[in-house]
Design a protein around this motif. Structure first.
Motif, PDB file in Angstrom:
ATOM      1  N   ARG A 100     -12.292 -20.865  17.409  1.00  0.00           N
ATOM      2  CA  ARG A 100     -12.650 -20.161  16.181  1.00  0.00           C
ATOM      3  C   ARG A 100     -13.869 -20.854  15.601  1.00  0.00           C
ATOM      4  O   ARG A 100     -13.883 -22.070  15.439  1.00  0.00           O
ATOM      5  CB  ARG A 100     -11.491 -20.177  15.180  1.00  0.00           C
ATOM      6  CG  ARG A 100     -11.850 -19.538  13.827  1.00  0.00           C
ATOM      7  CD  ARG A 100     -10.624 -19.425  12.927  1.00  0.00           C
ATOM      8  NE  ARG A 100      -9.732 -18.365  13.387  1.00  0.00           N
ATOM      9  CZ  ARG A 100      -8.431 -18.285  13.089  1.00  0.00           C
ATOM     10  NH1 ARG A 100      -7.873 -19.234  12.349  1.00  0.00           N
ATOM     11  NH2 ARG A 100      -7.696 -17.286  13.517  1.00  0.00           N
ATOM     12  N   SER A 101     -14.878 -20.068  15.288  1.00  0.00           N
ATOM     13  CA  SER A 101     -16.115 -20.643  14.780  1.00  0.00           C
ATOM     14  C   SER A 101     -15.989 -21.018  13.309  1.00  0.00           C
ATOM     15  O   SER A 101     -15.332 -20.309  12.537  1.00  0.00           O
ATOM     16  CB  SER A 101     -17.261 -19.644  14.935  1.00  0.00           C
ATOM     17  OG  SER A 101     -18.435 -20.124  14.319  1.00  0.00           O
ATOM     18  N   ASP A 147     -11.372 -15.932  21.740  1.00  0.00           N
ATOM     19  CA  ASP A 147     -12.092 -16.288  20.521  1.00  0.00           C
ATOM     20  C   ASP A 147     -11.375 -15.628  19.352  1.00  0.00           C
ATOM     21  O   ASP A 147     -10.680 -14.617  19.517  1.00  0.00           O
ATOM     22  CB  ASP A 147     -13.540 -15.786  20.586  1.00  0.00           C
ATOM     23  CG  ASP A 147     -14.274 -15.975  19.261  1.00  0.00           C
ATOM     24  OD1 ASP A 147     -14.479 -17.135  18.867  1.00  0.00           O
ATOM     25  OD2 ASP A 147     -14.605 -14.957  18.605  1.00  0.00           O
ATOM     26  N   SER A 148     -11.550 -16.201  18.146  1.00  0.00           N
ATOM     27  CA  SER A 148     -10.986 -15.584  16.945  1.00  0.00           C
ATOM     28  C   SER A 148     -11.970 -15.781  15.800  1.00  0.00           C
ATOM     29  O   SER A 148     -11.771 -16.618  14.922  1.00  0.00           O
ATOM     30  CB  SER A 148      -9.627 -16.202  16.604  1.00  0.00           C
ATOM     31  OG  SER A 148      -9.046 -15.558  15.483  1.00  0.00           O
ATOM     32  N   SER A 181      -2.064 -18.931  12.143  1.00  0.00           N
ATOM     33  CA  SER A 181      -3.114 -19.857  12.568  1.00  0.00           C
ATOM     34  C   SER A 181      -3.562 -20.701  11.385  1.00  0.00           C
ATOM     35  O   SER A 181      -3.633 -20.223  10.251  1.00  0.00           O
ATOM     36  CB  SER A 181      -4.305 -19.100  13.174  1.00  0.00           C
ATOM     37  OG  SER A 181      -5.009 -18.351  12.202  1.00  0.00           O
ATOM     38  N   PHE A 182      -3.837 -21.972  11.685  1.00  0.00           N
ATOM     39  CA  PHE A 182      -4.199 -22.949  10.653  1.00  0.00           C
ATOM     40  C   PHE A 182      -5.476 -23.674  11.077  1.00  0.00           C
ATOM     41  O   PHE A 182      -5.532 -24.248  12.167  1.00  0.00           O
ATOM     42  CB  PHE A 182      -3.063 -23.965  10.467  1.00  0.00           C
ATOM     43  CG  PHE A 182      -1.767 -23.356  10.020  1.00  0.00           C
ATOM     44  CD1 PHE A 182      -1.476 -23.232   8.668  1.00  0.00           C
ATOM     45  CD2 PHE A 182      -0.853 -22.881  10.950  1.00  0.00           C
ATOM     46  CE1 PHE A 182      -0.279 -22.658   8.251  1.00  0.00           C
ATOM     47  CE2 PHE A 182       0.352 -22.310  10.546  1.00  0.00           C
ATOM     48  CZ  PHE A 182       0.637 -22.194   9.194  1.00  0.00           C
ATOM     49  N   PHE A 190      -9.288 -12.110  18.997  1.00  0.00           N
ATOM     50  CA  PHE A 190      -8.302 -11.942  17.942  1.00  0.00           C
ATOM     51  C   PHE A 190      -9.073 -11.708  16.651  1.00  0.00           C
ATOM     52  O   PHE A 190      -9.624 -12.655  16.070  1.00  0.00           O
ATOM     53  CB  PHE A 190      -7.444 -13.202  17.796  1.00  0.00           C
ATOM     54  CG  PHE A 190      -6.452 -13.414  18.908  1.00  0.00           C
ATOM     55  CD1 PHE A 190      -5.105 -13.139  18.716  1.00  0.00           C
ATOM     56  CD2 PHE A 190      -6.870 -13.899  20.137  1.00  0.00           C
ATOM     57  CE1 PHE A 190      -4.184 -13.348  19.731  1.00  0.00           C
ATOM     58  CE2 PHE A 190      -5.959 -14.107  21.164  1.00  0.00           C
ATOM     59  CZ  PHE A 190      -4.611 -13.830  20.968  1.00  0.00           C
ATOM     60  N   PRO A 191      -9.137 -10.476  16.159  1.00  0.00           N
ATOM     61  CA  PRO A 191      -9.956 -10.214  14.974  1.00  0.00           C
ATOM     62  C   PRO A 191      -9.409 -10.912  13.739  1.00  0.00           C
ATOM     63  O   PRO A 191      -8.201 -11.110  13.584  1.00  0.00           O
ATOM     64  CB  PRO A 191      -9.898  -8.687  14.833  1.00  0.00           C
ATOM     65  CG  PRO A 191      -8.665  -8.277  15.560  1.00  0.00           C
ATOM     66  CD  PRO A 191      -8.510  -9.250  16.683  1.00  0.00           C
TER      67      PRO A 191
END
Length: 278
Positions: A121-122, A143-144, A8-9, A179-180
């Motif tokens: 993703r926050s 969410d991640s 992930s980017f 997704f932790p």
């Protein structure tokens, strides 16, 4: 034993410098520009050559500022997920403010890349008390941003309450898939030089590659059906030696039997099918 790898980017570009770091002079802005100008092409070339999919978390501001870079990501078939509009933490926002931020971010991604994000993703990996419920209401799948596990997906709770005496009352599980994430698996804290602790940066690519491999190796050997999620930023991982390190890491992972690479949306869909809400 099958391990799923998620590359992930976070394409923050200028947004994190403007909002999170509040630095808008030419030099910090140019550091953000490097992500879209240099980092994205290098990352896309690597992913294309190795034939692995990825997920890009893109602020709406980035999509509007660097539309060609974002369209290039979509054209390669990678997932584009939401990352706020201007990399502003939702903590402290009213529900209305946060909702408006989601709407602005979604409209920008739709305008530029013709996508409706289903993952989020926050910024700074922090959520407000309303974030997860807003995500569910707006049809997001996952969410991640949270850290309650390391190599397993789970359902994040909503409406936890920390009372005045410190007792915690847990709320119900949400419909979302989590997704932790982990700072140990984020390139920013190792590489990005900010001139003061804790972001002193400038670790060697070889050292970080060894740390990431050790994390992956544990997941692959000890966690049945584990998921391994790396968080990277094109402005950070896009430096030449770091791209070389990432290529070697991916090649080592691909050589392990049972390892697969996936977009996060696809893994979340499989999770929902195998672990439906009661």
């Amino acid at each position: 034993m099958k391990t799923t790898v998620h590359l992930s980017f976070d394409l923050d570009a200028l947004s994190s410098w403007i909002t999170s770091f509040k630095q808008t002079s030419p030099t910090p802005i140019s550091r953000g520009e490097f992500g879209a100008r240099v980092g994205v092409p290098r990352v896309l070339d690597l992913l294309h050559r190795l034939q692995v999919p990825a997920t890009f978390f893109v602020p709406g501001h980035t999509a509007l500022t660097f539309p060609e870079a974002v369209r290039a990501i979509a054209a390669e078939g990678h997932e584009i997920a939401a990352h706020s509009f201007l990399h502003a933490s939702p903590v402290g926002m009213s529900r209305e403010q946060e909702l408006n931020d989601f709407i602005a971010a979604e409209e920008a991604l739709k305008q530029v890349a013709k996508v409706k994000p289903i993952g989020y993703r926050s910024p700074a990996w922090d959520l407000s008390v309303n974030t997860l419920s807003i995500l569910a209401e707006r049809g997001y799948l996952y969410d991640s941003s949270l850290m309650a596990d390391d190599y397993r997906l789970y359902r994040p709770r909503i409406n936890d309450e920390v009372q005045s005496d410190g007792r915690v009352v847990f709320g119900p599980n949400s419909s979302l898939v989590e997704f932790p994430v982990a700072w140990e698996l984020d390139d920013f804290v190792y590489f990005q030089f900010m001139g003061k602790p804790p972001l002193n940066g400038l670790r060697s690519a070889e050292e970080v590659g060894a740390i990431w491999w050790a994390e992956f190796d544990y997941c692959a050997k000890h966690v049945e059906g584990g998921t391994f999620t790396l968080t990277m930023h094109p402005e950070v991982i896009g430096r030449g030696p770091r791209i070389v390190m990432l290529e070697r890491l991916i090649q080592r992972m691909k050589a392990i039997p049972g390892v697969q690479f996936s977009r996060m949306s696809e893994t979340a869909e499989r999770y929902n099918q195998s672990m439906p809400m009661a």
